[in-house]
Motif scaffolding. Sequence first.
Motif, PDB file in Angstrom:
ATOM      1  N   GLU A  20      27.277  49.271  11.783  1.00 11.88           N
ATOM      2  CA  GLU A  20      28.409  49.683  10.948  1.00 11.88           C
ATOM      3  C   GLU A  20      28.830  51.113  11.262  1.00 11.88           C
ATOM      4  O   GLU A  20      30.023  51.414  11.394  1.00 11.88           O
ATOM      5  CB  GLU A  20      28.002  49.548   9.474  1.00 11.88           C
ATOM      6  N   ASN A  21      27.852  52.001  11.400  1.00 13.52           N
ATOM      7  CA  ASN A  21      28.154  53.403  11.697  1.00 13.52           C
ATOM      8  C   ASN A  21      28.803  53.559  13.069  1.00 13.52           C
ATOM      9  O   ASN A  21      29.755  54.325  13.243  1.00 13.52           O
ATOM     10  CB  ASN A  21      26.878  54.248  11.625  1.00 13.52           C
ATOM     11  N   VAL A  22      28.281  52.819  14.049  1.00 13.01           N
ATOM     12  CA  VAL A  22      28.825  52.919  15.406  1.00 13.01           C
ATOM     13  C   VAL A  22      30.262  52.406  15.446  1.00 13.01           C
ATOM     14  O   VAL A  22      31.169  53.058  15.977  1.00 13.01           O
ATOM     15  CB  VAL A  22      27.940  52.134  16.405  1.00 13.01           C
ATOM     16  N   VAL A  23      30.485  51.221  14.859  1.00 14.45           N
ATOM     17  CA  VAL A  23      31.827  50.626  14.889  1.00 14.45           C
ATOM     18  C   VAL A  23      32.830  51.512  14.154  1.00 14.45           C
ATOM     19  O   VAL A  23      33.939  51.757  14.636  1.00 14.45           O
ATOM     20  CB  VAL A  23      31.808  49.208  14.272  1.00 14.45           C
ATOM     21  N   VAL A  47      33.627  54.625  16.284  1.00 15.80           N
ATOM     22  CA  VAL A  47      34.426  54.367  17.486  1.00 15.80           C
ATOM     23  C   VAL A  47      35.848  53.948  17.132  1.00 15.80           C
ATOM     24  O   VAL A  47      36.813  54.343  17.788  1.00 15.80           O
ATOM     25  CB  VAL A  47      33.749  53.279  18.350  1.00 15.80           C
ATOM     26  N   PHE A  48      35.982  53.167  16.061  1.00 13.96           N
ATOM     27  CA  PHE A  48      37.297  52.594  15.744  1.00 13.96           C
ATOM     28  C   PHE A  48      37.865  53.141  14.435  1.00 13.96           C
ATOM     29  O   PHE A  48      38.471  52.413  13.654  1.00 13.96           O
ATOM     30  CB  PHE A  48      37.193  51.065  15.663  1.00 13.96           C
ATOM     31  N   ASP A  49      37.665  54.433  14.193  1.00 16.16           N
ATOM     32  CA  ASP A  49      38.213  55.004  12.959  1.00 16.16           C
ATOM     33  C   ASP A  49      39.666  55.441  13.119  1.00 16.16           C
ATOM     34  O   ASP A  49      40.288  55.931  12.179  1.00 16.16           O
ATOM     35  CB  ASP A  49      37.364  56.185  12.480  1.00 16.16           C
ATOM     36  N   GLY A  50      40.217  55.276  14.338  1.00 14.90           N
ATOM     37  CA  GLY A  50      41.631  55.569  14.562  1.00 14.90           C
ATOM     38  C   GLY A  50      41.931  57.014  14.854  1.00 14.90           C
ATOM     39  O   GLY A  50      43.076  57.381  15.121  1.00 14.90           O
ATOM     40  N   SER A  51      40.917  57.874  14.832  1.00  8.72           N
ATOM     41  CA  SER A  51      41.168  59.304  15.022  1.00  8.72           C
ATOM     42  C   SER A  51      40.757  59.790  16.406  1.00  8.72           C
ATOM     43  O   SER A  51      40.803  60.969  16.686  1.00  8.72           O
ATOM     44  CB  SER A  51      40.408  60.107  13.960  1.00  8.72           C
ATOM     45  N   ASN A  52      40.310  58.875  17.263  1.00  7.51           N
ATOM     46  CA  ASN A  52      39.891  59.313  18.590  1.00  7.51           C
ATOM     47  C   ASN A  52      40.685  58.585  19.668  1.00  7.51           C
ATOM     48  O   ASN A  52      41.490  57.701  19.386  1.00  7.51           O
ATOM     49  CB  ASN A  52      38.383  59.087  18.783  1.00  7.51           C
ATOM     50  N   PHE A  80      31.952  45.469  22.613  1.00  4.60           N
ATOM     51  CA  PHE A  80      32.062  45.026  21.222  1.00  4.60           C
ATOM     52  C   PHE A  80      32.572  43.591  21.130  1.00  4.60           C
ATOM     53  O   PHE A  80      32.125  42.819  20.276  1.00  4.60           O
ATOM     54  CB  PHE A  80      32.976  45.977  20.435  1.00  4.60           C
ATOM     55  N   GLU A  81      33.507  43.239  22.008  1.00  5.85           N
ATOM     56  CA  GLU A  81      33.992  41.856  22.010  1.00  5.85           C
ATOM     57  C   GLU A  81      32.857  40.896  22.344  1.00  5.85           C
ATOM     58  O   GLU A  81      32.707  39.842  21.705  1.00  5.85           O
ATOM     59  CB  GLU A  81      35.120  41.703  23.035  1.00  5.85           C
ATOM     60  N   GLY A  82      32.057  41.267  23.332  1.00  7.49           N
ATOM     61  CA  GLY A  82      30.934  40.416  23.718  1.00  7.49           C
ATOM     62  C   GLY A  82      29.912  40.286  22.605  1.00  7.49           C
ATOM     63  O   GLY A  82      29.397  39.184  22.339  1.00  7.49           O
ATOM     64  N   LEU A  83      29.630  41.403  21.937  1.00  6.42           N
ATOM     65  CA  LEU A  83      28.669  41.378  20.830  1.00  6.42           C
ATOM     66  C   LEU A  83      29.186  40.503  19.692  1.00  6.42           C
ATOM     67  O   LEU A  83      28.435  39.706  19.106  1.00  6.42           O
ATOM     68  CB  LEU A  83      28.426  42.808  20.335  1.00  6.42           C
ATOM     69  N   LEU A  84      30.484  40.622  19.400  1.00  9.75           N
ATOM     70  CA  LEU A  84      31.065  39.805  18.340  1.00  9.75           C
ATOM     71  C   LEU A  84      30.990  38.323  18.690  1.00  9.75           C
ATOM     72  O   LEU A  84      30.659  37.484  17.834  1.00  9.75           O
ATOM     73  CB  LEU A  84      32.523  40.222  18.099  1.00  9.75           C
ATOM     74  N   GLN A  85      31.268  37.981  19.942  1.00  9.94           N
ATOM     75  CA  GLN A  85      31.199  36.578  20.360  1.00  9.94           C
ATOM     76  C   GLN A  85      29.785  36.024  20.214  1.00  9.94           C
ATOM     77  O   GLN A  85      29.592  34.871  19.809  1.00  9.94           O
ATOM     78  CB  GLN A  85      31.675  36.433  21.817  1.00  9.94           C
ATOM     79  N   ALA A 125      30.638  44.352   9.350  1.00 13.07           N
ATOM     80  CA  ALA A 125      30.545  45.665  10.000  1.00 13.07           C
ATOM     81  C   ALA A 125      31.600  45.825  11.091  1.00 13.07           C
ATOM     82  O   ALA A 125      31.934  46.943  11.492  1.00 13.07           O
ATOM     83  CB  ALA A 125      29.149  45.861  10.593  1.00 13.07           C
ATOM     84  N   PHE A 126      32.144  44.688  11.570  1.00 11.79           N
ATOM     85  CA  PHE A 126      33.163  44.723  12.618  1.00 11.79           C
ATOM     86  C   PHE A 126      34.574  44.948  12.060  1.00 11.79           C
ATOM     87  O   PHE A 126      35.547  44.899  12.815  1.00 11.79           O
ATOM     88  CB  PHE A 126      33.139  43.413  13.426  1.00 11.79           C
ATOM     89  N   GLY A 127      34.691  45.190  10.756  1.00 11.91           N
ATOM     90  CA  GLY A 127      36.006  45.380  10.147  1.00 11.91           C
ATOM     91  C   GLY A 127      36.887  46.390  10.864  1.00 11.91           C
ATOM     92  O   GLY A 127      38.046  46.088  11.209  1.00 11.91           O
ATOM     93  N   PRO A 128      36.407  47.613  11.128  1.00 14.84           N
ATOM     94  CA  PRO A 128      37.249  48.601  11.832  1.00 14.84           C
ATOM     95  C   PRO A 128      37.672  48.134  13.225  1.00 14.84           C
ATOM     96  O   PRO A 128      38.777  48.448  13.683  1.00 14.84           O
ATOM     97  CB  PRO A 128      36.335  49.834  11.913  1.00 14.84           C
ATOM     98  N   PHE A 129      36.806  47.384  13.908  1.00 16.81           N
ATOM     99  CA  PHE A 129      37.154  46.840  15.230  1.00 16.81           C
ATOM    100  C   PHE A 129      38.315  45.850  15.102  1.00 16.81           C
ATOM    101  O   PHE A 129      39.253  45.850  15.905  1.00 16.81           O
ATOM    102  CB  PHE A 129      35.918  46.159  15.832  1.00 16.81           C
ATOM    103  N   LEU A 130      38.259  45.018  14.051  1.00 14.07           N
ATOM    104  CA  LEU A 130      39.292  43.997  13.861  1.00 14.07           C
ATOM    105  C   LEU A 130      40.659  44.615  13.565  1.00 14.07           C
ATOM    106  O   LEU A 130      41.692  44.003  13.838  1.00 14.07           O
ATOM    107  CB  LEU A 130      38.891  43.056  12.720  1.00 14.07           C
TER     108      LEU A 130
END
Length: 693
Positions: free
Chosen positions: A5-8, A11-16, A33-38, A60-65
């Motif tokens: 959750e912390n990593v995702v 990485v995907f908080d939109g500010s980088n 991340f796509e591979g891990l989600l699959q 935990a993948f919410g920000p990625f989605l």
Amino acid sequence: QLALENVVSTVFDGSNEIVGGSSEVQLALCRIFEGLLQQLLSLKWTEPALVEVLGHYLDAFGPFLKFFPDAVGSVINKLFELLTSLPFVVKDPSTNSARHARLQICTSFIRIAKAADKSVLPHMKGIADTMAYLQREGRLLRGEHNLLGEAFLVMASAAGIQQQQEVLAWLLEPLSQQWTQLDWQNNYLSEPLGIVRLCFETPMMWSIFHTVTFFEKALKRSGTRKAQPNLQNNLAASSTFLHPMASHLSWMLPPLLKLLRVVHSLWSPSVSQSLPVEVKAAMTMSDVERFSLLGEGNPKLSKGASISAEGYQISISKEGYTEPNENDIRNWLKGIRDSGYNVLGLSTTIGDTLFKCLDIHSVALALMENIQSMEFRHIRQLVHSALIPLVKNCPSDMWEVWLEKLLHPLFLHSQQVLSCSWSSLLHEGRAKVPDAHGILAGSDLKVEVMEEKLLRDLTREVCSLLSVIASPQLNTGLPTVESSGHISRVDTSSLKELDAFTSNSMVGFILKHKNLALPALHICLGAFTWTDGEAVTKVSSFCATLVVLAISTRSVELQEFVSKDLFSAIIQGLALESNAIISADLVGLCREIFIYLCDRDSAPRKVLLSLPSITPQDLLAFEEALTKTSSPKEQKQHMKSLLLLATGNKLKALAAQKSVNVITNVSMRPRSMVNSTETRVDESEAVGLAAIL
């Protein structure tokens, strides 16, 4: 799961630059991340504990989605697959772990809806169709439906007001058909014993519980998001804007008020003595509440139970199919009270609809009819969750109708019970609170600690209400006292009548209604003797507003109260070390009272001259020093020095070292100090200050 959750989220908080980039590193990260989600989506776990873990990994993948919406559909399908793979039967205690896992999966929908934002919007219809199908098949319990409905509201909040209105209509229409029927209201809510019958008809009992809690969720989740301040401001400024929940209040609230009224009536002596044993036992505190009062960790939960976000323990196997026990009834009563008060409080924040669609008589009857039978913990909760929001949001043209009927019984009762309980604590070493019968057996020391905590909590909440009443937004017409000035600087010809402030100052309104003013002012005076610095901190803003109105109006009664009673009480409060944290503000109030009122009233000088170690020459020297400076800071220092001199350095709040943290949660008063000189007031003294020093 927490690490993922912390990593995702990082990485995907939109500010980088990783999101939306095209470098090889960025693409490689996204592929990882796509591979891990699959891999997670391909897992076929069916054990409840493993399903719960998998659900946490997926949400935990919410920000990625949010940035890769193509994956949202497969995640939603997987969550429904996990939900339907778990046993549904609720009568079998062995399925408790499955029930818990099902609830967690439903909660994952909420987390993903919040994190993925607009990426979920294209899937709303599919989710709605699946929910409807599961409900038709009888494979979705009410608690689960509520969670999915809450997730739907989160999704709709990203789509706009119109979408929210449609979603609310879809979710609330079935509830309104049941909620507004008179049969169940007449059967269960027309008399106190009706609620007793309800406690033994579990399907209906839990249906009502889930309905009320969903009202609360709907109010919390609808409207505009905090992250959309511009939209919120624009909508608020628009006269045509109507909150999406506003149109539902007229049918939601009347039955809720009836429900709260009968719940409150259970504590009235005439009703409580004839209650069944199970209901009487359910009215005592839960282990969670008692451990919280003692500042200890939560107790171990019984097997198959969980703590809700609101803090009450819910048996996860309960959906109305088993016989209720004491714990179920207790949790139901607490849940209805918690969510019911919150629904009322939240309803006041969405415009003036509540004030227009409800009859004040029904509100006062529901909330105040049994105020004298309420326990301290319940009054505190009522004030915090319902009355403070109501006072904050009541339109000024409705103060006359609403405030008097609600605040008069509250102030009157609070003043009486707080004075009595604090007197008992300070003179006998133990607070007397009505919650005592609700505290299960324990050591005397633990019971005393709980009683004192209950007393302090209620004291602070009532003082918070007074602080809200004195807040700037409710006192827009209040004049400002000049930040610097000499004695008698106020031009008496510019003074107004107190009536001039009754429509633009809530404190002014309170003062014009003696049945409200007298108990409120007594609470203020009492707070300075109650050895609770936090309560004094809260009530000081109310006192400051009283001082401003006394300075700015021709009200002789208010001027006399501030010049004598309040001035005396503040100095008395400075004798308590617990008030060290607010001592600077209290000295500032003393300065304002003396500077602006001493030439209009003789009381400030008399109060100072009644102190044990002052001479007339000391007072003259003090006044002369004030004339030589117009700096408020220097004047406050002169006032502080005079007070220390006049009391023989016995004002502990002023003498206390700044580095010392004064603990006011638990009294350290020894029991032997029955006639404590710190709190005893000699009635024979004109002012009575010498008796405390």
